[in-house]
Design a protein around this motif. Structure first.
Motif, short mmCIF file in Angstrom:
data_model
loop_
_atom_site.label_atom_id
_atom_site.label_comp_id
_atom_site.label_asym_id
_atom_site.label_seq_id
_atom_site.Cartn_x
_atom_site.Cartn_y
_atom_site.Cartn_z
N ILE A 376 0.69 -1.17 -0.21
CA ILE A 376 0.02 -0.04 0.46
C ILE A 376 1.09 1.43 -0.01
O ILE A 376 0.24 2.64 -0.59
N TYR A 377 2.20 1.53 0.41
CA TYR A 377 2.22 2.76 1.04
C TYR A 377 4.14 2.98 -0.27
O TYR A 377 4.07 3.85 -0.16
N ARG A 378 3.97 1.36 -0.82
CA ARG A 378 4.37 1.50 -2.33
C ARG A 378 3.70 2.65 -3.48
O ARG A 378 4.70 3.33 -4.31
N ARG A 379 2.77 2.52 -3.01
CA ARG A 379 1.75 3.46 -4.60
C ARG A 379 1.70 4.15 -4.40
O ARG A 379 1.80 5.31 -3.55
N PRO A 380 1.83 5.19 -5.63
CA PRO A 380 1.95 6.28 -5.29
C PRO A 380 0.60 6.94 -5.07
O PRO A 380 -0.66 6.57 -5.37
N SER A 381 0.73 8.46 -4.17
CA SER A 381 -0.53 8.75 -3.69
C SER A 381 -1.49 9.43 -4.84
O SER A 381 -0.98 9.74 -6.13
N ILE A 382 -2.50 9.73 -4.90
CA ILE A 382 -3.64 10.25 -5.43
C ILE A 382 -3.71 12.24 -5.21
O ILE A 382 -4.10 11.99 -3.93
N PRO A 383 -3.20 13.25 -5.94
CA PRO A 383 -2.88 13.71 -5.73
C PRO A 383 -4.93 14.33 -5.37
O PRO A 383 -5.91 14.02 -5.83
N GLY A 384 -4.90 15.38 -3.89
CA GLY A 384 -6.35 16.11 -3.71
C GLY A 384 -7.12 14.76 -2.82
O GLY A 384 -7.52 14.82 -2.35
N HIS A 385 -6.17 13.72 -2.87
CA HIS A 385 -7.69 12.32 -2.25
C HIS A 385 -6.22 11.91 -0.56
O HIS A 385 -5.23 10.75 -0.73
N PRO A 386 -6.20 12.84 0.26
CA PRO A 386 -5.14 12.00 1.17
C PRO A 386 -4.94 10.05 1.20
O PRO A 386 -6.75 10.33 1.73
N LEU A 387 -4.13 9.60 2.01
CA LEU A 387 -4.78 8.18 1.93
C LEU A 387 -5.29 8.34 3.39
O LEU A 387 -4.44 8.82 4.75
N GLN A 388 -6.16 7.67 3.64
CA GLN A 388 -6.86 7.07 5.22
C GLN A 388 -6.88 5.19 5.31
O GLN A 388 -7.71 5.02 4.18
N LEU A 389 -6.31 5.20 6.53
CA LEU A 389 -5.80 3.47 6.14
C LEU A 389 -7.29 3.41 6.97
O LEU A 389 -6.57 3.37 8.35
N PHE A 390 -7.79 1.75 7.31
CA PHE A 390 -9.22 1.28 7.85
C PHE A 390 -8.38 -0.10 8.24
O PHE A 390 -7.98 -1.14 7.06
N VAL A 391 -8.15 -0.29 9.79
CA VAL A 391 -7.67 -1.49 9.69
C VAL A 391 -8.57 -2.80 10.35
O VAL A 391 -8.88 -2.29 11.69
N PHE A 392 -8.50 -3.81 10.15
CA PHE A 392 -9.53 -4.75 10.64
C PHE A 392 -8.83 -6.60 11.01
O PHE A 392 -8.44 -6.74 10.03
N THR A 393 -8.54 -6.37 12.30
CA THR A 393 -7.39 -7.58 12.21
C THR A 393 -7.66 -7.46 14.19
O THR A 393 -8.14 -7.25 14.92
N ASP A 394 -7.95 -9.29 14.16
CA ASP A 394 -7.81 -9.63 15.50
C ASP A 394 -6.49 -9.60 15.88
O ASP A 394 -5.89 -9.98 17.22
N GLY A 395 -5.70 -9.02 15.42
CA GLY A 395 -4.47 -8.38 16.00
C GLY A 395 -3.38 -9.50 16.55
O GLY A 395 -2.28 -9.70 17.42
#
Length: 789
Positions: A376-395
């Motif tokens: 996910i971090y390697r991919r280029p960001s989309i101008p004007g669209h800040p990245l918001q990451l939602f993680v769902f896990t039992d950890g």
């Protein structure tokens, strides 16, 4: 990795750990905990007993001592390597020794070694810690005594010195040979309204007429089938506070433990912006490891974690604003992406994503989150669209510090919002990745609905950014405040803010006050909160505020033995030793040199068993963990190799398949409460699933079922001269939500807002007439004003 041989059904040897007794003292937002492990050697040989147990990662452990046959032994905090060496040397010389250390891979797992426990001997080992109590949305303070330690998934690159490497026996809950008792005393100057728990408690006993003090205790017979959770409701919980604590009298001024320390608590009243952002790249990272097939908790009819996560993901997808971008990743031993790259949110892409969610299963093996994060971090960001990451896990992972480090390295390009699912989720992982990126963390256990917490978080991510956050102190001359907490750059609506500071200089002799102000800017407007407090530090022998301040500092510097930069290791070690708060680099060691009996051969080892909570009754079976067929846009980690092995609890809990009541409208299992067959909740899920991406609904049989009418009736009442069928359906759906789904408003608020916005553009000046016709048709008492914002 725990193998089949680690699953014990009968104990052939006496277990030296007999009971755990816990005393909790809660004052306002701070909990002080004293936990005593009571050992007794019933065998005829001297023992070394090893116990591995969970703890909340925010806990600041500052004391460790043992009482052995009437002799008290106080532990010393030392460099971890030195402590381990001293422990081994003491045992080899015939001394009695005790070692307490934090796991090398995670802050929320500890091990306690009791060495050279003589036949017939008794030992009470006590550890003490303090922690902040998080604030829930409804104003409850949440205290959790961790009792469930899930096995952590271990992969080929996992650290080798984790205390979880100990081949700890695992037994069903009913066969666990030791007991747990807990007494909690709660104090608040503003009064205590009520105390609730997920476990049976004794009746709340108020210790004064003004209800400023109360005591509760855990009912006898508690089994380790769930974490013990207390929800504490104070009369006033959102009032800003400052607690000022006196330093240690024998420590020179200028040192952390010698100067007064302040704990400042703010609850900023950030106004809600009804016009949420439509920009953003939303990536949902969904745990699909085998353990997600476990129930949410140990209660009857508890929903499976993967099903709760799927329902939540559908709700989030429906609530996204038009114009944003999104993608979904599923991860386990391998990972898959729904799309090769994030796509624009449209009806077509939403429907394609929903089809993928429908097919999701907990079928990707172990829990390896680092590889998809890096992708996910390697991919280029989309101008004007800040990245918001939602993680769902039992950890349940062993590379916690590596994951937190990766998130922290990329903190400038995104925010991470994390959700711990089910009992025993790793607090170290869930809290750590949120803190590293300026996001928030949530834990979903017991009867919590994941949907409400996820939607609240989505609302946070859609709100305008709070900027220019600053804290200023107004103190008498010759007195200044030095910040101990990390600089705050993000504040969310409805979030409490806790800050620690060290007061240096000369404290005023006469009674006087200080003031601290919090300022921030939102959409060009400046807001300010302030609190005045007396400059009269209160003494406390346990120094809870100082310990918490040290813990806050340690969390910014201590990233584990392997991940901490060399420049921070020395600081973290010195801070730990100075404050007495344990860290990755330190351990408590206690040696009883009065016991000097020669050891005849090696000590007999006894690893204290842990309970297996989820899936204990399910038969384990062999399965081939071959590479999972990848869909379009999916990827697998290079280290993932097909292997035939026994499926173990931390890797892929194997359940016999059973028929589960399934709403076939989307393939998502919805949990039906047996007290009320869930008609409102299930109709709500149906309604949400059939909403279009732009916020509208279509007039069809699916909507008619939710409304409890025939399609013919609805069509006959349709004022075609005012609006077409989609507009009529949308108005009816919104009225149904307000009339029937009030208890779940926090879950549908965003998608309802999207629907109303669509109607206002679509219907224009005819909106009031359409609304009146719909309310009359449904015989509803809903206020038409709901369509005006």
């Amino acid at each position: 990795m725990v193998q089949l041989c680690g699953l014990l059904t009968l104990q052939r040897k006496p277990v030296p750990l007999k009971s755990i007794s816990v005393s909790v003292s809660i004052y306002e937002f701070v909990a002080g905990v004293s936990a005593t492990l009571n050992y007794e050697n019933e065998e005829e040989v001297p023992l070394e007993a090893i116990f591995v147990f969970p703890m909340d990662e925010d806990s600041a452990v500052y004391s460790f001592e043992a009482l052995v046959d009437g002799t008290k032994i106080v532990a010393e905090l030392q460099d971890k390597m030195k402590a381990r060496t001293n422990y081994k040397n003491a045992i080899s010389q015939g001394h009695q020794a005790f070692l307490l250390e934090e796991d090398s891979s995670s802050r929320d797992v500890f091990s306690c070694n009791v060495g050279n426990l003589q036949p017939g001997s008794k030992a009470a080992v006590t550890l003490k810690y303090v922690q902040e109590l998080p604030l829930e949305t409804d104003g409850a303070l949440r205290f959790v005594l961790p009792a469930v330690l899930n096995p952590r998934y271990k992969f080929s690159g996992s650290p080798v010195d984790s205390c979880l490497d100990v081949k700890t026996p695992i037994v069903p809950v009913e066969d666990l040979p030791y007991t747990l008792s807990m007494v909690a005393t709660i104090d608040s100057q503003h009064g205590i309204e009520k105390v609730q728990s997920n476990c049976p408690l004794s009746p709340t006993e108020y210790l004064g007429e003004d209800k400023t003090s109360a005591q509760v205790s855990l009912a006898a017979g508690h089994k380790f089938d769930r974490d013990v959770e207390l929800l504490i409701y104070y009369s006033e919980v959102h009032t800003p506070r400052v607690v000022l604590e006196m330093g240690m009298p024998n420590v020179k001024p200028g040192h952390l433990m010698g100067d007064p320390t302040a704990m400042v608590s703010f609850y900023p009243n950030i106004p809600e912006d009804q016009t949420s952002n439509t920009c953003g790249e939303f990536i949902f990272l969904m745990d699909r490891s085998g353990s997600m097939q476990s129930p949410m908790n140990s209660q009857d009819r508890s929903q499976l974690r993967i099903q709760a996560a799927k329902e939540t993901l559908i709700l989030l997808l429906k609530s996204l604003p038009i114009g944003c971008h999104f993608n979904i990743y599923g991860f386990g031993s391998s990972y898959e992406a729904c799309f090769p790259e994030s796509v624009k949110y449209t009806q077509q892409t939403m429907e394609e994503a929903l089809g993928r969610v429908k097919l999701m299963q907990a079928d990707l093996g172990g829990t390896e989150i680092l590889a998809p994060l890096q992708d996910i971090y390697r991919r280029p960001s989309i101008p004007g669209h800040p990245l918001q990451l939602f993680v769902f896990t039992d950890g349940e992972v062993t590379d916690t510090f590596s994951v937190i480090k990766e998130v922290g390295i990329n903190r400038q390009k995104h925010r991470c919002f994390s959700f711990g699912i089910g009992e025993g989720a790793s607090t170290s992982l869930i809290k750590g990745i949120a803190r590293a990126s300026g996001g928030t963390s949530e834990f979903i256990t017991g009867k919590d609905r994941m949907q409400s917490k996820a939607l609240r978080t989505l609302k946070h991510s859609l709100q305008p950014v709070v900027e220019n956050v600053s804290l200023s102190w107004h103190l008498p001359p010759h007195l200044s405040a030095e910040m101990l907490s990390p600089e705050q750059t993000v504040i969310f609506r409805g979030q409490r803010l806790i800050i620690y500071a060290q007061l240096t200089g000369k404290m005023p002799a006469a009674e006087t006050t200080g003031e601290v102000r919090l300022k921030y800017t939102l959409q060009g407007k400046t807001f300010e909160d302030k609190v005045t407090f007396p400059l009269q530090p209160k003494p406390d022998a346990n120094l809870p505020i100082h310990r918490l301040a040290a813990k806050s500092l340690l969390q910014t510097k201590d990233m584990g033995l392997r991940e901490t930069p060399a420049s921070d290791k020395k600081d973290a070690l010195n801070l730990s030793l100075e404050s007495g708060v344990i860290s990755s680099f330190t351990a408590f060691i206690a040696i009883n040199k009065e016991l000097n009996k020669p050891v005849q051969g090696p000590l007999t080892h006894r690893n204290i068993p842990r309970p297996i909570v989820l899936g204990a009754s399910a038969p384990l079976k062999l399965r081939c963990k071959a590479a999972v067929p990848m869909a379009l846009g999916s990827y697998s980690t290079p280290a993932f190799q097909p292997i035939m092995e026994a499926v173990s609890v931390e890797d892929d809990i194997a359940y016999d398949t059973c028929d589960i009541d399934d709403f076939s409208f989307c393939g998502v299992t919805t949990y039906k409460d047996h007290h009320s067959p869930g008609s409102v909740e299930n109709h709500l899920v149906q309604l949400i699933y059939h909403q279009n991406a732009n916020g509208s609904w279509d007039l069809n049989e699916d909507l008619a079922k939710v409304l409890g009418m025939s399609l013919k009736e609805i069509t006959a009442a349709h004022p075609a001269e005012l609006v077409d069928s989609s507009g009529w359906a949308t108005i009816l759906a919104v009225i149904w939500l307000h009339g029937n789904g009030k208890d779940f408003k926090c879950e549908w608020e965003l998608l309802e807002r999207k629907a109303v916005a669509w109607m206002r553009v679509y219907a224009g000046c005819t909106m009031p007439l359409i609304v009146k016709a719909a309310i009359t048709f449904l015989k509803s008492s809903v206020d038409p004003a709901i369509f005006t914002y």
